[in-house]
Design a protein around this motif. Structure first.
Motif, PDB file in Angstrom:
ATOM      1  N   PHE A   8       0.847  -1.208   0.000  1.00 20.63           N
ATOM      2  CA  PHE A   8       0.000   0.000   0.000  1.00 20.63           C
ATOM      3  C   PHE A   8       0.883   1.259   0.000  1.00 20.63           C
ATOM      4  CE2 PHE A   8      -2.238   3.325   2.370  1.00 20.63           C
ATOM      5  CZ  PHE A   8      -3.471   3.361   1.742  1.00 20.63           C
ATOM      6  N   ALA A   9       1.902   1.260   0.874  1.00 20.53           N
ATOM      7  CA  ALA A   9       2.794   2.433   0.956  1.00 20.53           C
ATOM      8  C   ALA A   9       3.577   2.617  -0.333  1.00 20.53           C
ATOM      9  CB  ALA A   9       3.757   2.274   2.141  1.00 20.53           C
ATOM     10  N   ALA A  10       3.800   1.525  -1.049  1.00 16.87           N
ATOM     11  CA  ALA A  10       4.598   1.634  -2.269  1.00 16.87           C
ATOM     12  C   ALA A  10       3.775   2.109  -3.462  1.00 16.87           C
ATOM     13  CB  ALA A  10       5.256   0.287  -2.571  1.00 16.87           C
ATOM     14  N   VAL A  11       2.524   1.634  -3.566  1.00 18.49           N
ATOM     15  CA  VAL A  11       1.795   1.865  -4.820  1.00 18.49           C
ATOM     16  C   VAL A  11       0.832   3.054  -4.791  1.00 18.49           C
ATOM     17  CG1 VAL A  11       1.910  -0.574  -5.421  1.00 18.49           C
ATOM     18  CG2 VAL A  11      -0.109   0.289  -4.266  1.00 18.49           C
ATOM     19  N   ARG A  12       0.486   3.572  -3.622  1.00 22.50           N
ATOM     20  CA  ARG A  12      -0.511   4.649  -3.596  1.00 22.50           C
ATOM     21  C   ARG A  12       0.038   5.919  -4.242  1.00 22.50           C
ATOM     22  NH1 ARG A  12      -5.381   3.454  -3.616  1.00 22.50           N
ATOM     23  NH2 ARG A  12      -5.915   5.526  -2.911  1.00 22.50           N
TER      24      ARG A  12
ATOM     25  N   ALA B 288       7.184  17.487   5.227  1.00 25.16           N
ATOM     26  CA  ALA B 288       7.807  17.597   3.904  1.00 25.16           C
ATOM     27  C   ALA B 288       6.745  17.572   2.802  1.00 25.16           C
ATOM     28  CB  ALA B 288       8.804  16.460   3.707  1.00 25.16           C
ATOM     29  N   ILE B 289       5.737  16.719   2.968  1.00 22.75           N
ATOM     30  CA  ILE B 289       4.683  16.623   1.946  1.00 22.75           C
ATOM     31  C   ILE B 289       3.857  17.906   1.897  1.00 22.75           C
ATOM     32  CG2 ILE B 289       2.545  15.399   1.349  1.00 22.75           C
ATOM     33  CD1 ILE B 289       3.907  12.891   2.641  1.00 22.75           C
ATOM     34  N   SER B 290       3.643  18.515   3.078  1.00 22.01           N
ATOM     35  CA  SER B 290       2.828  19.732   3.118  1.00 22.01           C
ATOM     36  C   SER B 290       3.501  20.882   2.370  1.00 22.01           C
ATOM     37  CB  SER B 290       2.548  20.136   4.559  1.00 22.01           C
ATOM     38  OG  SER B 290       3.740  20.611   5.152  1.00 22.01           O
TER      39      SER B 290
ATOM     40  N   LEU C 276       0.959  10.965  -1.523  1.00 23.28           N
ATOM     41  CA  LEU C 276       2.109  10.814  -0.617  1.00 23.28           C
ATOM     42  C   LEU C 276       1.670  10.698   0.840  1.00 23.28           C
ATOM     43  CD1 LEU C 276       4.580  13.370  -2.198  1.00 23.28           C
ATOM     44  CD2 LEU C 276       4.748  10.904  -2.236  1.00 23.28           C
ATOM     45  N   LEU C 277       0.563  11.379   1.165  1.00 22.85           N
ATOM     46  CA  LEU C 277       0.055  11.282   2.545  1.00 22.85           C
ATOM     47  C   LEU C 277      -0.392   9.861   2.868  1.00 22.85           C
ATOM     48  CD1 LEU C 277      -2.037  14.485   3.317  1.00 22.85           C
ATOM     49  CD2 LEU C 277      -0.069  13.612   4.560  1.00 22.85           C
ATOM     50  N   GLN C 278      -1.038   9.222   1.892  1.00 24.43           N
ATOM     51  CA  GLN C 278      -1.464   7.834   2.105  1.00 24.43           C
ATOM     52  C   GLN C 278      -0.252   6.906   2.217  1.00 24.43           C
ATOM     53  OE1 GLN C 278      -4.285   6.815  -0.927  1.00 24.43           O
ATOM     54  NE2 GLN C 278      -5.851   8.182  -0.113  1.00 24.43           N
TER      55      GLN C 278
END
Lengths: 106, 164
Positions: free
Chosen positions: B18-22, B70-72, B25-27
């Protein structure tokens, strides 16, 4: 190592390899720098799980815990500095996509 | 081995994918935090509470906060970029779940014999003893790593302020 411990180690080892594969795949395939960091984190998670299972299976759980605490300290420092570098790159180039950071090409 | 072991392991592999394919970036960061929490539960089950508390507070907490910060600060895609990225993402990540399932089956049924033997169990089994009394030189290395990290973060943020 007893038979039970060996089978437990093997089961967990299978999933360690799978999480490691996810991390390697993400680092290799993605073009987003934050996702590269997430891939690195997945690799560290796999290493952490392997250490704790090896420590449990061999009866050296205290040594494994001490090693994991070291690993976590190094991990958080690497991620904090790498996130700072990624933010600086984003500020300089306006993008997190490695394709757009052409100045780094050799 | 109980059913809970299997559930935790399958959830861990699932959330790693899940962390790899979503796309979001938040997901991805959320998936990574869940992997950390599952790892924490496994550590408690393996009788390693100190490492588990570190993992929960630092990896599931602090590192997730760093990622969200960082994503924000990153830019949101336009509609056109979004469609292009979506198409590329399907090509890039569509194959990962199949690779993971195939690799898992191959590795599990391979059942390669363990090629190492455990060393004689003479180690101290008190983590405080190992952590504080049996380590000498690597504490210096650890302190240097922490100082390097603090220095790096200070320099990066200082430079950012100066540029602004």
């Amino acid at each position: 190592m007893s038979k039970d411990a060996a089978s437990l180690f093997w089961l967990y080892n299978t999933f360690v390899i799978l999480v490691f594969l996810c991390g390697i795949y993400l680092v290799a395939v993605t073009k987003n720098l934050i996702k590269v960091l997430i891939g690195l984190e997945l690799l560290t998670k796999a290493a952490t799980l392997l250490i704790i299972v090896a420590g449990y299976s061999t009866g050296h759980i205290a040594t494994a815990q001490a090693l994991i605490i070291n690993l976590i300290v190094v991990e958080v420092v690497v991620i904090a500095v790498a996130a700072g570098v990624v933010l600086s790159i984003r500020k300089k180039y306006g993008s997190l996509n490695v394709k757009n950071i052409s100045n780094l090409k050799g | 081995m109980t059913m809970l072991d299997y559930v935790l392991l399958f959830m861990m592999a699932g959330f790693s994918v899940f962390a790899a394919v979503r796309r979001s970036l938040l997901q991805c960061a959320f998936g990574l935090a869940v992997v950390s929490i599952l790892l924490t539960i496994m550590m408690f089950r393996f009788n390693a509470p100190l490492a588990a508390v570190f993992e929960l507070s630092v990896c599931a907490g602090l590192i997730t906060v760093i990622f969200v910060y960082a994503i924000s600060l990153s830019r949101v895609h336009t509609q056109e970029e979004e469609q292009q990225a979506d198409h590329e993402r399907k090509l890039r990540y569509g194959v990962l779940p199949y690779i993971i399932v195939a690799a898992g089956l191959v590795i599990y049924f391979l059942q390669a014999p363990l090629i190492f033997t455990a060393p004689p169990s003479q180690a101290v089994n008190d983590v405080r003893e190992v952590l504080w009394n049996q380590r000498l030189f690597d504490i210096i290395g650890l302190l240097l790593v922490i100082m390097a990290g603090v220095f790096g973060v200070v320099v990066l943020f200082k430079e950012k302020d100066a540029n602004e």
